[in-house]
Write an enzyme that holds these catalytic residues in place. Sequence first.
Site, short mmCIF file in Angstrom:
data_model
loop_
_atom_site.label_atom_id
_atom_site.label_comp_id
_atom_site.label_asym_id
_atom_site.label_seq_id
_atom_site.Cartn_x
_atom_site.Cartn_y
_atom_site.Cartn_z
N ARG A 23 0.81 -1.22 0.00
CA ARG A 23 0.00 0.00 0.00
C ARG A 23 0.84 1.26 0.00
O ARG A 23 0.39 2.32 -0.40
CB ARG A 23 -0.91 0.04 1.24
CG ARG A 23 -1.91 -1.12 1.31
CD ARG A 23 -2.58 -1.15 2.65
NE ARG A 23 -1.56 -1.47 3.67
CZ ARG A 23 -1.77 -1.41 4.98
NH1 ARG A 23 -2.94 -1.03 5.44
NH2 ARG A 23 -0.81 -1.73 5.82
N GLN A 46 0.34 25.97 18.77
CA GLN A 46 0.08 26.60 17.48
C GLN A 46 0.81 25.81 16.40
O GLN A 46 1.93 25.36 16.61
CB GLN A 46 0.59 28.03 17.53
CG GLN A 46 0.19 28.90 16.38
CD GLN A 46 0.54 30.36 16.66
OE1 GLN A 46 0.23 30.89 17.71
NE2 GLN A 46 1.19 30.99 15.71
N ARG A 59 13.89 32.29 4.25
CA ARG A 59 13.09 32.82 5.36
C ARG A 59 13.92 32.67 6.63
O ARG A 59 14.33 31.58 6.97
CB ARG A 59 11.77 32.06 5.50
CG ARG A 59 10.82 32.28 4.34
CD ARG A 59 9.49 31.58 4.61
NE ARG A 59 8.59 31.67 3.51
CZ ARG A 59 7.49 32.42 3.48
NH1 ARG A 59 7.18 33.16 4.52
NH2 ARG A 59 6.71 32.43 2.42
N HIS A 62 14.83 33.73 12.33
CA HIS A 62 13.82 34.24 13.26
C HIS A 62 13.87 33.57 14.62
O HIS A 62 14.25 32.41 14.74
CB HIS A 62 12.42 34.00 12.69
CG HIS A 62 12.22 34.54 11.32
ND1 HIS A 62 11.48 33.88 10.38
CD2 HIS A 62 12.67 35.67 10.72
CE1 HIS A 62 11.47 34.59 9.25
NE2 HIS A 62 12.19 35.67 9.43
N LYS A 72 10.26 24.79 18.60
CA LYS A 72 9.64 24.51 17.30
C LYS A 72 9.95 23.09 16.88
O LYS A 72 11.03 22.57 17.15
CB LYS A 72 10.18 25.44 16.20
CG LYS A 72 9.80 26.89 16.35
CD LYS A 72 10.38 27.70 15.21
CE LYS A 72 10.08 29.17 15.37
NZ LYS A 72 10.77 29.97 14.35
N HIS A 119 16.06 30.50 13.77
CA HIS A 119 15.70 29.48 12.79
C HIS A 119 15.44 30.13 11.44
O HIS A 119 14.81 31.19 11.36
CB HIS A 119 14.43 28.76 13.26
CG HIS A 119 13.84 27.88 12.22
ND1 HIS A 119 12.67 28.20 11.56
CD2 HIS A 119 14.25 26.70 11.71
CE1 HIS A 119 12.41 27.24 10.69
NE2 HIS A 119 13.34 26.33 10.76
N TYR A 132 5.18 23.79 10.80
CA TYR A 132 5.76 24.13 12.10
C TYR A 132 4.77 23.81 13.21
O TYR A 132 3.59 24.10 13.08
CB TYR A 132 5.96 25.63 12.25
CG TYR A 132 6.81 26.35 11.29
CD1 TYR A 132 8.06 26.81 11.67
CD2 TYR A 132 6.37 26.64 10.00
CE1 TYR A 132 8.85 27.53 10.79
CE2 TYR A 132 7.14 27.36 9.13
CZ TYR A 132 8.39 27.81 9.52
OH TYR A 132 9.15 28.53 8.65
N ASP A 168 13.57 40.45 6.49
CA ASP A 168 14.68 39.53 6.73
C ASP A 168 16.02 40.12 6.29
O ASP A 168 17.06 39.83 6.88
CB ASP A 168 14.45 38.19 6.04
CG ASP A 168 13.40 37.34 6.75
OD1 ASP A 168 13.00 37.71 7.88
OD2 ASP A 168 12.99 36.32 6.19
#
Length: 178
Positions: A23, A46, A59, A62, A72, A119, A132, A168
């Site tokens: 499968r 979240q 990105r 941060h 995270k 990150h 995330y 950024d």
Amino acid sequence: MIFTQTVLMGAFVIDPEPASDERGVFARVWCEKEFETHGLSTRWVQSSISFNRRKGTLRGMHYQAHPNEEVKLVRCTAGAIYDVIVDLRATSPTYGRHVGVMLTADNHRSLYIPKQFAHGFLTLQDNSEVSYHMSEFYEPSSARGIRWDDPQLHIKWPEPIAIMSERDQLWPKFSVNG
């Protein structure tokens, strides 16, 4: 799941142990008991996704400042990214050091990022999506960042950067000397 401690204390690469048959594949990517066994946070308040149309999208880097530091758990669900974390814990023996990890839809690998880490990631394919889970709610007043190209960090991005937000581009440099 296979938990591999990175050179940055508390940061783990997590690989699934897939079971395959005619499968396809089944694999666990989250288990509260297994995370607790490794002393990792299991509180997720979240979840978010980042969809990136073009290869070369950067990105980051941060993080959220005190009192809203967040853990995270990051996974690439489509395409491929080069994910980088930087240890911002001033008392850590790896303060100012970074780790880069390939996360792809094919390897199903996750990166567990402790509090007080910056990150960021660079997309390696068009149409890459990143999922995330965060341990704290996003607080705009706590949003911070550091430059992706700070010469003191020595981050070697594997591909050219084609797209990045103005925000950024304007993050300050990080000084590993304080």
